[in-house]
Design a protein around this motif. Structure first.
Motif, mmCIF file in Angstrom:
data_model
loop_
_atom_site.group_PDB
_atom_site.id
_atom_site.type_symbol
_atom_site.label_atom_id
_atom_site.label_comp_id
_atom_site.label_asym_id
_atom_site.label_seq_id
_atom_site.Cartn_x
_atom_site.Cartn_y
_atom_site.Cartn_z
ATOM 1 N N ILE A 140 0.834 -1.205 0.000
ATOM 2 C CA ILE A 140 0.000 0.000 0.000
ATOM 3 C C ILE A 140 0.866 1.251 0.000
ATOM 4 C CG2 ILE A 140 -0.444 0.488 2.455
ATOM 5 C CD1 ILE A 140 -3.119 0.277 -0.294
ATOM 6 N N THR A 141 2.069 1.158 0.585
ATOM 7 C CA THR A 141 3.009 2.279 0.534
ATOM 8 C C THR A 141 3.437 2.520 -0.914
ATOM 9 O OG1 THR A 141 3.771 1.814 2.777
ATOM 10 C CG2 THR A 141 5.238 3.123 1.393
ATOM 11 N N ASP A 142 3.760 1.452 -1.625
ATOM 12 C CA ASP A 142 4.118 1.569 -3.044
ATOM 13 C C ASP A 142 2.950 2.111 -3.859
ATOM 14 O OD1 ASP A 142 6.635 0.563 -2.474
ATOM 15 O OD2 ASP A 142 6.182 -1.466 -3.206
ATOM 16 N N GLU A 143 1.740 1.639 -3.562
ATOM 17 C CA GLU A 143 0.555 2.095 -4.295
ATOM 18 C C GLU A 143 0.288 3.577 -4.045
ATOM 19 O OE1 GLU A 143 -2.779 2.000 -6.822
ATOM 20 O OE2 GLU A 143 -1.016 0.720 -6.654
ATOM 21 N N ALA A 144 0.439 4.023 -2.810
ATOM 22 C CA ALA A 144 0.246 5.445 -2.501
ATOM 23 C C ALA A 144 1.257 6.292 -3.274
ATOM 24 C CB ALA A 144 0.377 5.680 -0.996
ATOM 25 N N ARG A 145 2.514 5.847 -3.309
ATOM 26 C CA ARG A 145 3.538 6.555 -4.103
ATOM 27 C C ARG A 145 3.136 6.588 -5.577
ATOM 28 N NH1 ARG A 145 7.583 3.462 -1.256
ATOM 29 N NH2 ARG A 145 8.552 4.815 0.275
ATOM 30 N N ARG A 146 2.703 5.441 -6.091
ATOM 31 C CA ARG A 146 2.311 5.348 -7.500
ATOM 32 C C ARG A 146 1.186 6.332 -7.821
ATOM 33 N NH1 ARG A 146 -1.124 3.423 -10.881
ATOM 34 N NH2 ARG A 146 -2.535 2.448 -9.410
ATOM 35 N N ARG A 147 0.325 6.574 -6.846
ATOM 36 C CA ARG A 147 -0.795 7.506 -7.040
ATOM 37 C C ARG A 147 -0.400 8.951 -6.780
ATOM 38 N NH1 ARG A 147 -6.373 4.575 -5.154
ATOM 39 N NH2 ARG A 147 -5.926 2.556 -6.109
ATOM 40 N N GLY A 148 0.877 9.197 -6.533
ATOM 41 C CA GLY A 148 1.374 10.562 -6.384
ATOM 42 C C GLY A 148 1.366 11.102 -4.968
ATOM 43 N N ALA A 149 1.131 10.269 -3.989
ATOM 44 C CA ALA A 149 1.113 10.744 -2.604
ATOM 45 C C ALA A 149 2.524 11.066 -2.135
ATOM 46 C CB ALA A 149 0.494 9.684 -1.693
ATOM 47 N N ARG A 150 2.608 12.065 -1.294
ATOM 48 C CA ARG A 150 3.883 12.439 -0.664
ATOM 49 C C ARG A 150 3.917 12.031 0.801
ATOM 50 N NH1 ARG A 150 7.025 16.724 -2.912
ATOM 51 N NH2 ARG A 150 7.420 17.249 -0.752
ATOM 52 N N ARG A 151 2.735 11.739 1.353
ATOM 53 C CA ARG A 151 2.619 11.297 2.750
ATOM 54 C C ARG A 151 1.574 10.200 2.837
ATOM 55 N NH1 ARG A 151 3.192 13.137 7.445
ATOM 56 N NH2 ARG A 151 1.014 13.357 8.000
ATOM 57 N N LEU A 152 1.774 9.315 3.812
ATOM 58 C CA LEU A 152 0.808 8.260 4.106
ATOM 59 C C LEU A 152 0.521 8.327 5.594
ATOM 60 C CD1 LEU A 152 -0.826 5.824 3.073
ATOM 61 C CD2 LEU A 152 1.200 4.411 3.487
ATOM 62 N N THR A 153 -0.760 8.387 5.959
ATOM 63 C CA THR A 153 -1.142 8.507 7.356
ATOM 64 C C THR A 153 -2.101 7.386 7.732
ATOM 65 O OG1 THR A 153 -3.054 9.944 6.917
ATOM 66 C CG2 THR A 153 -0.910 11.034 7.253
ATOM 67 N N LEU A 154 -2.336 7.275 9.035
ATOM 68 C CA LEU A 154 -3.301 6.300 9.543
ATOM 69 C C LEU A 154 -3.672 6.691 10.959
ATOM 70 C CD1 LEU A 154 -1.724 4.226 11.740
ATOM 71 C CD2 LEU A 154 -0.611 3.571 9.619
ATOM 72 N N ARG A 155 -4.729 6.056 11.442
ATOM 73 C CA ARG A 155 -5.147 6.202 12.832
ATOM 74 C C ARG A 155 -5.199 4.804 13.424
ATOM 75 N NH1 ARG A 155 -10.073 10.493 12.625
ATOM 76 N NH2 ARG A 155 -9.807 10.350 14.888
ATOM 77 N N VAL A 156 -4.708 4.665 14.658
ATOM 78 C CA VAL A 156 -4.677 3.365 15.313
ATOM 79 C C VAL A 156 -5.031 3.576 16.780
ATOM 80 C CG1 VAL A 156 -2.179 3.505 15.730
ATOM 81 C CG2 VAL A 156 -3.286 1.273 15.680
ATOM 82 N N LEU A 157 -5.731 2.641 17.345
ATOM 83 C CA LEU A 157 -6.078 2.741 18.757
ATOM 84 C C LEU A 157 -4.834 2.550 19.613
ATOM 85 C CD1 LEU A 157 -9.464 0.818 18.717
ATOM 86 C CD2 LEU A 157 -9.096 3.293 18.842
ATOM 87 N N GLY A 158 -4.723 3.335 20.663
ATOM 88 C CA GLY A 158 -3.544 3.326 21.508
ATOM 89 C C GLY A 158 -3.217 1.976 22.108
ATOM 90 N N HIS A 159 -4.224 1.159 22.366
ATOM 91 C CA HIS A 159 -3.970 -0.145 22.992
ATOM 92 C C HIS A 159 -3.685 -1.258 21.991
ATOM 93 C CE1 HIS A 159 -8.615 -0.990 23.110
ATOM 94 N NE2 HIS A 159 -8.133 -0.985 21.903
ATOM 95 N N ASN A 160 -3.633 -0.928 20.700
ATOM 96 C CA ASN A 160 -3.363 -1.935 19.664
ATOM 97 C C ASN A 160 -1.849 -2.038 19.438
ATOM 98 O OD1 ASN A 160 -3.296 -3.651 17.495
ATOM 99 N ND2 ASN A 160 -4.944 -2.635 16.388
ATOM 100 N N THR A 161 -1.176 -2.615 20.403
ATOM 101 C CA THR A 161 0.290 -2.716 20.365
ATOM 102 C C THR A 161 0.818 -3.463 19.146
ATOM 103 O OG1 THR A 161 0.317 -2.549 22.766
ATOM 104 C CG2 THR A 161 2.309 -3.399 21.714
ATOM 105 N N PRO A 162 0.228 -4.598 18.742
ATOM 106 C CA PRO A 162 0.777 -5.282 17.557
ATOM 107 C C PRO A 162 0.761 -4.404 16.300
ATOM 108 C CG PRO A 162 -0.718 -6.739 18.748
ATOM 109 C CD PRO A 162 -0.858 -5.375 19.363
ATOM 110 N N ALA A 163 -0.330 -3.691 16.069
ATOM 111 C CA ALA A 163 -0.400 -2.828 14.886
ATOM 112 C C ALA A 163 0.577 -1.669 15.000
ATOM 113 C CB ALA A 163 -1.826 -2.308 14.693
ATOM 114 N N ARG A 164 0.637 -1.042 16.155
ATOM 115 C CA ARG A 164 1.560 0.087 16.333
ATOM 116 C C ARG A 164 3.006 -0.344 16.131
ATOM 117 N NH1 ARG A 164 0.091 3.651 21.459
ATOM 118 N NH2 ARG A 164 1.868 4.759 20.588
ATOM 119 N N THR A 165 3.357 -1.518 16.610
ATOM 120 C CA THR A 165 4.720 -2.041 16.439
ATOM 121 C C THR A 165 5.029 -2.244 14.958
ATOM 122 O OG1 THR A 165 4.633 -3.091 18.601
ATOM 123 C CG2 THR A 165 6.267 -3.943 17.046
#
Length: 162
Positions: free
Chosen positions: A104-129
């Motif tokens: 998805i990082t490659d796809e965002a670049r391919r679509r011309g994005a300069r930044r990629l963001t997300l929101r994650v719940l604070g207690h979701n340690t596996p995803a944050r890691t």
């Protein structure tokens, strides 16, 4: 696990992706209540098949990641946001999530994005890691933003340059 492949979602994937989403539901990563019948479709006017990548092995979908715009404003059209990310229980810990984040990082670049963001719940340690290992940094925290299963949970905003 046999050979993993990442591909764009197809309209025909709707039912399987919706089932995967429902099976993976947990207050660890979901702020919406658990879906009850009648189930809503996975794809809608905001989330089209072209905006979703799926990981599959042996013609079975093991996970997905969905890309969108954080707002409809032209001023931040250079930013894309991960707006959904699920790996099936049996595929976790096998590199499926990492492969989807790379894709998805490659796809965002391919679509011309300069930044990629997300929101994650604070207690979701596996995803944050995983996100931190893939170059995302915490850019903000909304303390106690959600009340989930009787506990106040932070909404963590993360991003990275592309």
């Amino acid at each position: 696990m046999s050979q993993l492949s990442i591909r764009s979602a197809l309209p025909d994937d709707d039912e399987e992706l919706a089932r995967l989403d429902r099976a993976a539901w947990s207050p660890l990563h979901e702020v919406m209540p658990e879906q009850q019948p009648p189930y809503r479709p996975f794809f809608d006017e905001r989330h089209l098949p072209d905006d979703c990548l799926v990981a599959e092995a042996e013609r079975r979908i093991l996970g997905y990641v969905r890309l969108g715009f954080p707002t409809g404003l032209e001023a931040n059209a250079h930013v894309r946001q991960i707006q959904g990310f699920v790996v099936s229980e049996e595929a976790r810990g096998r590199g499926v999530g990492r492969a989807l984040i790379h894709a998805i990082t490659d796809e965002a670049r391919r679509r011309g994005a300069r930044r990629l963001t997300l929101r994650v719940l604070g207690h979701n340690t596996p995803a944050r890691t995983l996100y931190e290992a893939e170059g995302f940094a915490v850019e903000g925290v909304l303390p106690g933003e959600f009340l989930l299963a009787g506990e106040y949970v932070d909404d963590v905003l993360m991003g990275r340059r592309l």
